[in-house]
Motif scaffolding. Structure first.
Motif, short mmCIF file in Angstrom:
data_model
loop_
_atom_site.label_atom_id
_atom_site.label_comp_id
_atom_site.label_asym_id
_atom_site.label_seq_id
_atom_site.Cartn_x
_atom_site.Cartn_y
_atom_site.Cartn_z
N VAL A 30 0.85 -1.20 0.00
CA VAL A 30 0.00 0.00 0.00
C VAL A 30 0.88 1.25 0.00
O VAL A 30 0.67 2.18 -0.77
N PHE A 31 1.89 1.28 0.87
CA PHE A 31 2.76 2.44 0.96
C PHE A 31 3.60 2.61 -0.31
O PHE A 31 3.80 3.73 -0.77
N ILE A 32 4.04 1.51 -0.90
CA ILE A 32 4.80 1.60 -2.15
C ILE A 32 3.92 2.15 -3.26
O ILE A 32 4.29 3.08 -3.98
N ASN A 33 2.71 1.60 -3.41
CA ASN A 33 1.81 2.01 -4.48
C ASN A 33 1.31 3.44 -4.34
O ASN A 33 0.95 4.06 -5.34
N THR A 34 1.25 3.96 -3.14
CA THR A 34 0.78 5.33 -2.93
C THR A 34 1.92 6.33 -2.87
O THR A 34 1.69 7.51 -2.66
N GLY A 35 3.14 5.85 -3.06
CA GLY A 35 4.27 6.77 -3.12
C GLY A 35 4.79 7.24 -1.79
O GLY A 35 5.53 8.23 -1.72
N ALA A 36 4.44 6.57 -0.71
CA ALA A 36 4.83 7.03 0.62
C ALA A 36 6.34 7.02 0.84
O ALA A 36 6.85 7.76 1.66
N TYR A 37 7.06 6.20 0.09
CA TYR A 37 8.51 6.12 0.27
C TYR A 37 9.28 7.08 -0.64
O TYR A 37 10.49 7.19 -0.54
N ARG A 38 8.57 7.73 -1.54
CA ARG A 38 9.25 8.66 -2.45
C ARG A 38 9.60 9.94 -1.72
O ARG A 38 8.83 10.41 -0.88
N PRO A 39 10.72 10.56 -2.05
CA PRO A 39 11.08 11.82 -1.40
C PRO A 39 10.15 12.95 -1.85
O PRO A 39 9.61 12.92 -2.96
N LEU A 40 9.99 13.94 -1.00
CA LEU A 40 9.18 15.11 -1.31
C LEU A 40 9.88 15.94 -2.37
O LEU A 40 11.07 16.22 -2.26
N LYS A 41 9.17 16.32 -3.41
CA LYS A 41 9.77 17.12 -4.48
C LYS A 41 10.02 18.54 -3.96
O LYS A 41 9.21 19.08 -3.19
N PRO A 42 11.12 19.16 -4.38
CA PRO A 42 11.46 20.50 -3.89
C PRO A 42 10.36 21.54 -4.10
O PRO A 42 10.12 22.38 -3.24
N GLU A 43 9.64 21.45 -5.22
CA GLU A 43 8.58 22.44 -5.48
C GLU A 43 7.40 22.31 -4.52
O GLU A 43 6.60 23.22 -4.39
N HIS A 44 7.31 21.15 -3.85
CA HIS A 44 6.24 20.96 -2.86
C HIS A 44 6.71 21.21 -1.44
O HIS A 44 5.91 21.22 -0.51
N ASN A 45 7.99 21.41 -1.28
CA ASN A 45 8.56 21.63 0.06
C ASN A 45 8.62 23.13 0.37
O ASN A 45 9.68 23.67 0.68
N VAL A 46 7.47 23.78 0.22
CA VAL A 46 7.35 25.21 0.50
C VAL A 46 6.16 25.44 1.42
O VAL A 46 5.24 24.61 1.49
N LYS A 47 6.18 26.55 2.12
CA LYS A 47 5.11 26.88 3.07
C LYS A 47 3.74 26.87 2.37
O LYS A 47 3.57 27.47 1.32
N ASP A 48 2.82 26.16 2.97
CA ASP A 48 1.42 26.12 2.54
C ASP A 48 1.22 25.59 1.12
O ASP A 48 0.29 25.97 0.44
N SER A 49 2.10 24.70 0.68
CA SER A 49 2.03 24.15 -0.67
C SER A 49 0.68 23.49 -0.95
O SER A 49 0.07 23.70 -1.99
N PHE A 50 0.18 22.69 0.00
CA PHE A 50 -1.08 21.97 -0.22
C PHE A 50 -2.26 22.94 -0.32
O PHE A 50 -3.12 22.80 -1.18
N SER A 51 -2.30 23.95 0.54
CA SER A 51 -3.38 24.93 0.48
C SER A 51 -3.37 25.67 -0.84
O SER A 51 -4.42 25.95 -1.41
#
Length: 175
Positions: A30-51
């Motif tokens: 489940v974790f492999i298929n959902t990408g849980a082990y992949r590193p966070l991309k730099p463009e998403h490692n910013v304040k309030d990226s998800f919002s």
């Protein structure tokens, strides 16, 4: 260090001795298929990226006291592996619309804090489909505000998701 399908499992991970290797493989899959082990991309490692991602897709149609209506077109960043609006996206959108709706009745002298958010996933909202999201205040009092958020496919009117959010209304602190 244990590995599964060439993915390292960190040494602090505790696996119950009662778990079989097959059970572990299913969970790990489940974790492999959902990408849980992949590193966070730099463009998403910013304040309030998800919002920014979620807020960037909403279009406000109308606002009145106790009601708000928005729309969005389901785009690739918000879909799950099956090509439909991801459950996490639904939750984030329901939260955003419910807060905006609650703000139409709760004064500026009060902060609102989410106490509870429930979601019913009734049918899929496929990629590239337009969804209309309607929020309505069900009850608002001195201490609590309850908002219902309904997601419908625009073309068919089919109900996709329903949500109910309860907020605490708290006086703004004067620190």
């Amino acid at each position: 260090m244990a590995t599964t399908k060439n993915v390292p499992i960190s040494p602090p991970t505790k696996v119950s001795p009662e778990s079989t290797p097959e059970e572990y493989e299913r969970v790990d899959g489940v974790f492999i298929n959902t990408g849980a082990y992949r590193p966070l991309k730099p463009e998403h490692n910013v304040k309030d990226s998800f919002s920014n991602l979620v807020g960037g897709v909403l279009k406000v149609i109308s606002v009145e006291r106790g009601k708000i209506s928005c729309s969005l077109t389901v785009k690739a960043p918000l879909v799950n592996a099956y090509g439909g609006l991801h459950g996490g996206s639904v939750g984030a959108l329901a939260d955003r619309v419910a807060i905006a709706c609650a703000r139409t009745v709760v004064g500026k002298d009060k902060d609102i804090f989410l106490s509870e958010l429930s979601i019913s996933y009734l049918s899929a909202a496929p990629k590239n489909v337009e969804v209309v999201i309607d929020g309505s205040v069900i009850k608002s009092g001195k201490n609590l505000t309850v908002v219902e958020v309904i997601f419908r496919l625009k073309e068919s009117g089919r109900l996709a998701f329903t949500s109910r959010a309860t907020f605490y209304n708290m006086p703004v602190s004067s620190l």
